[in-house]
Design an enzyme around this catalytic site. Structure first.
Site, PDB file in Angstrom:
ATOM      1  N   ASP A  22      28.805 -19.286 -42.764  1.00  0.00           N
ATOM      2  CA  ASP A  22      27.545 -19.188 -42.028  1.00  0.00           C
ATOM      3  C   ASP A  22      26.903 -17.877 -42.474  1.00  0.00           C
ATOM      4  O   ASP A  22      27.343 -17.279 -43.478  1.00  0.00           O
ATOM      5  CB  ASP A  22      27.752 -19.304 -40.500  1.00  0.00           C
ATOM      6  CG  ASP A  22      28.419 -18.088 -39.892  1.00  0.00           C
ATOM      7  OD1 ASP A  22      28.794 -17.155 -40.640  1.00  0.00           O
ATOM      8  OD2 ASP A  22      28.560 -18.051 -38.658  1.00  0.00           O
ATOM      9  N   HIS A  23      25.898 -17.403 -41.740  1.00  0.00           N
ATOM     10  CA  HIS A  23      25.242 -16.148 -42.133  1.00  0.00           C
ATOM     11  C   HIS A  23      26.207 -14.958 -42.070  1.00  0.00           C
ATOM     12  O   HIS A  23      26.061 -14.008 -42.821  1.00  0.00           O
ATOM     13  CB  HIS A  23      24.022 -15.900 -41.233  1.00  0.00           C
ATOM     14  CG  HIS A  23      24.328 -16.041 -39.773  1.00  0.00           C
ATOM     15  ND1 HIS A  23      24.545 -17.277 -39.187  1.00  0.00           N
ATOM     16  CD2 HIS A  23      24.479 -15.129 -38.784  1.00  0.00           C
ATOM     17  CE1 HIS A  23      24.808 -17.104 -37.899  1.00  0.00           C
ATOM     18  NE2 HIS A  23      24.784 -15.810 -37.632  1.00  0.00           N
TER      19      HIS A  23
ATOM     20  N   CYS B 171      33.015 -17.025 -41.683  1.00  0.00           N
ATOM     21  CA  CYS B 171      31.984 -16.693 -40.693  1.00  0.00           C
ATOM     22  C   CYS B 171      32.191 -15.239 -40.296  1.00  0.00           C
ATOM     23  O   CYS B 171      32.867 -14.491 -41.008  1.00  0.00           O
ATOM     24  CB  CYS B 171      32.003 -17.661 -39.508  1.00  0.00           C
ATOM     25  SG  CYS B 171      33.463 -17.620 -38.463  1.00  0.00           S
TER      26      CYS B 171
ATOM     27  N   THR C  19      33.903 -13.859 -37.826  1.00  0.00           N
ATOM     28  CA  THR C  19      35.306 -13.574 -37.503  1.00  0.00           C
ATOM     29  C   THR C  19      36.293 -14.537 -38.157  1.00  0.00           C
ATOM     30  O   THR C  19      37.483 -14.222 -38.246  1.00  0.00           O
ATOM     31  CB  THR C  19      35.522 -13.714 -35.985  1.00  0.00           C
ATOM     32  OG1 THR C  19      35.159 -15.055 -35.606  1.00  0.00           O
ATOM     33  CG2 THR C  19      34.683 -12.703 -35.217  1.00  0.00           C
ATOM     34  N   GLY C  20      35.852 -15.736 -38.516  1.00  0.00           N
ATOM     35  CA  GLY C  20      36.748 -16.820 -38.933  1.00  0.00           C
ATOM     36  C   GLY C  20      37.146 -17.706 -37.761  1.00  0.00           C
ATOM     37  O   GLY C  20      37.652 -18.812 -37.951  1.00  0.00           O
TER      38      GLY C  20
ATOM     39  N   GLY D 100      35.293 -19.144 -35.092  1.00  0.00           N
ATOM     40  CA  GLY D 100      34.493 -20.336 -34.805  1.00  0.00           C
ATOM     41  C   GLY D 100      34.734 -21.428 -35.838  1.00  0.00           C
ATOM     42  O   GLY D 100      34.873 -22.610 -35.487  1.00  0.00           O
TER      43      GLY D 100
ATOM     44  N   HIS E   5      54.966 -21.598 -43.262  1.00  0.00           N
ATOM     45  CA  HIS E   5      55.447 -22.209 -42.015  1.00  0.00           C
ATOM     46  C   HIS E   5      54.521 -23.294 -41.479  1.00  0.00           C
ATOM     47  O   HIS E   5      54.988 -24.272 -40.914  1.00  0.00           O
ATOM     48  CB  HIS E   5      55.601 -21.148 -40.925  1.00  0.00           C
ATOM     49  CG  HIS E   5      56.753 -20.227 -41.152  1.00  0.00           C
ATOM     50  ND1 HIS E   5      57.173 -19.322 -40.210  1.00  0.00           N
ATOM     51  CD2 HIS E   5      57.574 -20.065 -42.218  1.00  0.00           C
ATOM     52  CE1 HIS E   5      58.199 -18.628 -40.679  1.00  0.00           C
ATOM     53  NE2 HIS E   5      58.457 -19.057 -41.907  1.00  0.00           N
TER      54      HIS E   5
ATOM     55  N   ARG F 263      32.882 -10.141 -41.478  1.00  0.00           N
ATOM     56  CA  ARG F 263      32.406  -8.911 -40.832  1.00  0.00           C
ATOM     57  C   ARG F 263      33.486  -7.870 -40.593  1.00  0.00           C
ATOM     58  O   ARG F 263      33.169  -6.688 -40.450  1.00  0.00           O
ATOM     59  CB  ARG F 263      31.738  -9.246 -39.495  1.00  0.00           C
ATOM     60  CG  ARG F 263      30.420  -9.969 -39.665  1.00  0.00           C
ATOM     61  CD  ARG F 263      29.626 -10.027 -38.382  1.00  0.00           C
ATOM     62  NE  ARG F 263      28.330 -10.655 -38.617  1.00  0.00           N
ATOM     63  CZ  ARG F 263      27.784 -11.572 -37.840  1.00  0.00           C
ATOM     64  NH1 ARG F 263      28.401 -11.971 -36.751  1.00  0.00           N
ATOM     65  NH2 ARG F 263      26.605 -12.079 -38.138  1.00  0.00           N
TER      66      ARG F 263
ATOM     67  N   HIS G 140      60.465 -26.602 -40.644  1.00  0.00           N
ATOM     68  CA  HIS G 140      59.044 -26.597 -40.298  1.00  0.00           C
ATOM     69  C   HIS G 140      58.408 -27.987 -40.363  1.00  0.00           C
ATOM     70  O   HIS G 140      57.343 -28.206 -39.786  1.00  0.00           O
ATOM     71  CB  HIS G 140      58.278 -25.631 -41.207  1.00  0.00           C
ATOM     72  CG  HIS G 140      58.783 -24.225 -41.106  1.00  0.00           C
ATOM     73  ND1 HIS G 140      58.640 -23.464 -39.968  1.00  0.00           N
ATOM     74  CD2 HIS G 140      59.477 -23.462 -41.988  1.00  0.00           C
ATOM     75  CE1 HIS G 140      59.205 -22.285 -40.151  1.00  0.00           C
ATOM     76  NE2 HIS G 140      59.721 -22.259 -41.368  1.00  0.00           N
TER      77      HIS G 140
ATOM     78  N   ARG H 125      57.956 -29.607 -37.004  1.00  0.00           N
ATOM     79  CA  ARG H 125      56.935 -28.885 -36.220  1.00  0.00           C
ATOM     80  C   ARG H 125      55.527 -29.267 -36.680  1.00  0.00           C
ATOM     81  O   ARG H 125      54.610 -29.388 -35.865  1.00  0.00           O
ATOM     82  CB  ARG H 125      57.167 -27.370 -36.344  1.00  0.00           C
ATOM     83  CG  ARG H 125      58.473 -26.965 -35.697  1.00  0.00           C
ATOM     84  CD  ARG H 125      58.894 -25.574 -36.033  1.00  0.00           C
ATOM     85  NE  ARG H 125      60.222 -25.322 -35.476  1.00  0.00           N
ATOM     86  CZ  ARG H 125      60.982 -24.291 -35.822  1.00  0.00           C
ATOM     87  NH1 ARG H 125      60.557 -23.413 -36.707  1.00  0.00           N
ATOM     88  NH2 ARG H 125      62.170 -24.145 -35.277  1.00  0.00           N
TER      89      ARG H 125
HETATM   90  C1  RB5 Z   1      27.664 -15.714 -35.640  1.00  0.00           C
HETATM   91  O1  RB5 Z   1      26.959 -14.705 -35.020  1.00  0.00           O
HETATM   92  C2  RB5 Z   1      29.149 -15.638 -35.279  1.00  0.00           C
HETATM   93  O2  RB5 Z   1      29.336 -16.069 -33.975  1.00  0.00           O
HETATM   94  C3  RB5 Z   1      29.950 -16.456 -36.267  1.00  0.00           C
HETATM   95  O3  RB5 Z   1      29.765 -15.967 -37.557  1.00  0.00           O
HETATM   96  C4  RB5 Z   1      31.449 -16.470 -36.050  1.00  0.00           C
HETATM   97  O4  RB5 Z   1      31.959 -15.188 -35.993  1.00  0.00           O
HETATM   98  C5  RB5 Z   1      31.929 -17.331 -34.971  1.00  0.00           C
HETATM   99  O5  RB5 Z   1      33.123 -17.445 -34.678  1.00  0.00           O
END
Ligand code: RB5
Length: 154
Positions: A8-9, A65, A67-68, A70, A98, A109, A133, A136
């Protein structure tokens, strides 16, 4: 390997250098977008990558994204996908060894590009260990089956 990728952005700036890295390693990359850094909804980009892995159109998926997190939440809902947000090489190793992970979700970010490239290398070169594993993994994947009624509690 055939690798499906999207961001995403929040992950867009890393997507092109990651694709270049993957292609330099000889992988075939399918870019599911976006085409620019405008704000988008990450579920719209996680979904096609997860479905490419689910249908065996791709061997692995990479999603980026902010954080990864979402991306992983969305991808994991698709049948046959094991996705997780991964922030370091040790987790990348264990995610493969695993968990037999097939969709790697990266942070644009909070993790540097160099660290993400090292995470990707580990993800692509570490084999699933199998053995204890296996069962599992089967228990993870039974959650995909609508007929699975849940684990009985005694
Ligand atoms: C977008 O602002 C942010 O929510 C997305 O990039 C991500 O971090 C979501 O988990």
């Amino acid at each position: 390997m055939r690798i499906a990728i999207a961001s995403d952005h929040g992950g867009f700036d890393y997507k092109a250098p990651i694709i270049a890295h993957l292609e330099q390693l000889g992988h075939t990359v399918s870019d599911f977008g976006p085409a620019d850094a405008q704000s988008v909804d990450y579920p719209d980009y996680a979904d096609p990558v997860a479905r490419a892995v689910s249908t065996d159109a791709a061997d692995r998926g990479i999603l980026i994204c902010g954080t990864g997190i979402g991306m992983a939440l969305v991808a994991d809902k698709v049948d046959g996908v094991r996705a997780a947000p991964i922030q370091n090489v040790n987790f990348a190793h264990l995610f493969r060894q695993h968990n037999n992970g097939n969709v790697l979700c990266l942070s644009g970010r909070f993790v540097t590009l160099d660290d993400n490239l090292a995470i990707i290398d580990e993800f692509l070169t570490t084999e699933f260990e199998g053995g204890r594993h296996e069962a599992r993994i089967e228990k993870i994947m039974r959650e995909d089956d609508p007929a699975f009624a849940g684990v009985a509690r005694s």
